[in-house]
Design a protein around this motif. Structure first.
Motif, PDB file in Angstrom:
ATOM      1  N   SER A  97       0.829  -1.215   0.000  1.00 27.62           N
ATOM      2  CA  SER A  97       0.000   0.000   0.000  1.00 27.62           C
ATOM      3  C   SER A  97       0.856   1.254   0.000  1.00 27.62           C
ATOM      4  N   SER A  98       1.987   1.204   0.675  1.00 32.76           N
ATOM      5  CA  SER A  98       2.845   2.392   0.723  1.00 32.76           C
ATOM      6  C   SER A  98       3.404   2.727  -0.657  1.00 32.76           C
ATOM      7  N   THR A  99       3.519   1.755  -1.537  1.00 32.88           N
ATOM      8  CA  THR A  99       4.000   2.038  -2.896  1.00 32.88           C
ATOM      9  C   THR A  99       2.971   2.845  -3.686  1.00 32.88           C
ATOM     10  N   TRP A 100       1.716   2.840  -3.229  1.00 26.49           N
ATOM     11  CA  TRP A 100       0.646   3.612  -3.871  1.00 26.49           C
ATOM     12  C   TRP A 100       0.421   4.938  -3.160  1.00 26.49           C
ATOM     13  N   ASP A 101       1.242   5.248  -2.180  1.00 29.77           N
ATOM     14  CA  ASP A 101       1.201   6.529  -1.477  1.00 29.77           C
ATOM     15  C   ASP A 101      -0.175   6.807  -0.874  1.00 29.77           C
ATOM     16  N   ILE A 102      -0.716   5.813  -0.183  1.00 31.16           N
ATOM     17  CA  ILE A 102      -2.008   5.966   0.484  1.00 31.16           C
ATOM     18  C   ILE A 102      -1.780   6.752   1.769  1.00 31.16           C
ATOM     19  N   ARG A 103      -2.411   7.913   1.874  1.00 37.73           N
ATOM     20  CA  ARG A 103      -2.243   8.773   3.046  1.00 37.73           C
ATOM     21  C   ARG A 103      -3.497   8.836   3.904  1.00 37.73           C
ATOM     22  N   ALA A 104      -4.629   8.417   3.361  1.00 38.22           N
ATOM     23  CA  ALA A 104      -5.896   8.412   4.090  1.00 38.22           C
ATOM     24  C   ALA A 104      -6.742   7.260   3.564  1.00 38.22           C
ATOM     25  N   THR A 105      -7.638   6.784   4.422  1.00 45.26           N
ATOM     26  CA  THR A 105      -8.549   5.728   4.000  1.00 45.26           C
ATOM     27  C   THR A 105      -9.978   6.205   4.199  1.00 45.26           C
ATOM     28  N   PRO A 106     -10.870   5.795   3.322  1.00 42.98           N
ATOM     29  CA  PRO A 106     -10.611   5.023   2.116  1.00 42.98           C
ATOM     30  C   PRO A 106     -10.046   5.903   0.999  1.00 42.98           C
ATOM     31  N   THR A 107      -9.252   5.288   0.167  1.00 42.73           N
ATOM     32  CA  THR A 107      -8.784   5.907  -1.068  1.00 42.73           C
ATOM     33  C   THR A 107      -9.144   4.953  -2.199  1.00 42.73           C
ATOM     34  N   PHE A 108      -9.775   5.475  -3.218  1.00 51.29           N
ATOM     35  CA  PHE A 108     -10.180   4.681  -4.380  1.00 51.29           C
ATOM     36  C   PHE A 108      -9.331   5.087  -5.578  1.00 51.29           C
ATOM     37  N   TYR A 109      -8.674   4.108  -6.184  1.00 47.62           N
ATOM     38  CA  TYR A 109      -7.908   4.347  -7.407  1.00 47.62           C
ATOM     39  C   TYR A 109      -8.632   3.682  -8.571  1.00 47.62           C
ATOM     40  N   PHE A 110      -8.558   4.316  -9.712  1.00 53.68           N
ATOM     41  CA  PHE A 110      -9.087   3.774 -10.963  1.00 53.68           C
ATOM     42  C   PHE A 110      -7.881   3.522 -11.849  1.00 53.68           C
ATOM     43  N   LEU A 111      -7.724   2.279 -12.317  1.00 55.67           N
ATOM     44  CA  LEU A 111      -6.549   1.886 -13.087  1.00 55.67           C
ATOM     45  C   LEU A 111      -6.946   1.357 -14.454  1.00 55.67           C
ATOM     46  N   ARG A 112      -6.171   1.725 -15.451  1.00 55.48           N
ATOM     47  CA  ARG A 112      -6.308   1.166 -16.795  1.00 55.48           C
ATOM     48  C   ARG A 112      -4.932   0.624 -17.164  1.00 55.48           C
ATOM     49  N   ASP A 113      -4.886  -0.652 -17.488  1.00 58.52           N
ATOM     50  CA  ASP A 113      -3.617  -1.320 -17.801  1.00 58.52           C
ATOM     51  C   ASP A 113      -2.576  -1.094 -16.705  1.00 58.52           C
ATOM     52  N   GLY A 114      -3.038  -1.133 -15.442  1.00 60.15           N
ATOM     53  CA  GLY A 114      -2.146  -1.018 -14.297  1.00 60.15           C
ATOM     54  C   GLY A 114      -1.717   0.390 -13.941  1.00 60.15           C
ATOM     55  N   GLN A 115      -2.170   1.376 -14.714  1.00 62.21           N
ATOM     56  CA  GLN A 115      -1.783   2.765 -14.472  1.00 62.21           C
ATOM     57  C   GLN A 115      -2.963   3.558 -13.927  1.00 62.21           C
TER      58      GLN A 115
END
Length: 132
Positions: free
Chosen positions: A92-110
């Protein structure tokens, strides 16, 4: 709306506080390998991935989890994942999560989009826009 700032895991057993982050069409990610498998599957099928980075101790995470699961059933063209930031802290730290919840939307892993906090209206609008 509500969000929890990242805090260290309590020393007591948190498993008794677990909630259903993985119901509906939401896959709970427990390992880096399962993350890689799901992203590969999504890329093959041309799906956008919605990831809920959450924590079992976070009140707003608990309150939005059932809604997130409902959305996963309403929008099967997207892939819905859930990651517990304490169980996979290093990842999770590699995604720089600073607060929860955090929602990311990814296309082809980006990353293509993001929402921080438990705002149901914003989450529904973003998911609907990415499902088109």
């Amino acid at each position: 709306m509500g969000n929890c700032w990242r805090k260290k895991r309590y020393s007591d057993d948190c498993s008794k506080h677990k909630i259903g982050f993985g119901s509906g069409n939401v896959s709970v990610i427990n390992t880096k390998e399962s993350w890689d498998e799901k992203l590969t599957e999504a890329s093959k099928n041309g799906k956008i991935v919605v990831v809920n980075f959450s924590a079992s101790w976070c009140g707003p995470c608990k309150s939005i989890a059932p809604f997130y699961c409902e959305l996963s059933e309403k929008y099967p063209s997207l892939m819905f994942l859930s990651v517990d930031v304490d169980e996979l802290a290093e990842f999770s730290s590699t995604w720089d999560i600073r607060a929860t919840p955090t929602f990311y939307f990814l296309r082809d892993g980006q990353q293509v989009d993001q929402i921080v906090g438990a705002n149901k209206s914003d989450l529904q609008k973003k998911i609907a826009s990415h499902a088109k």
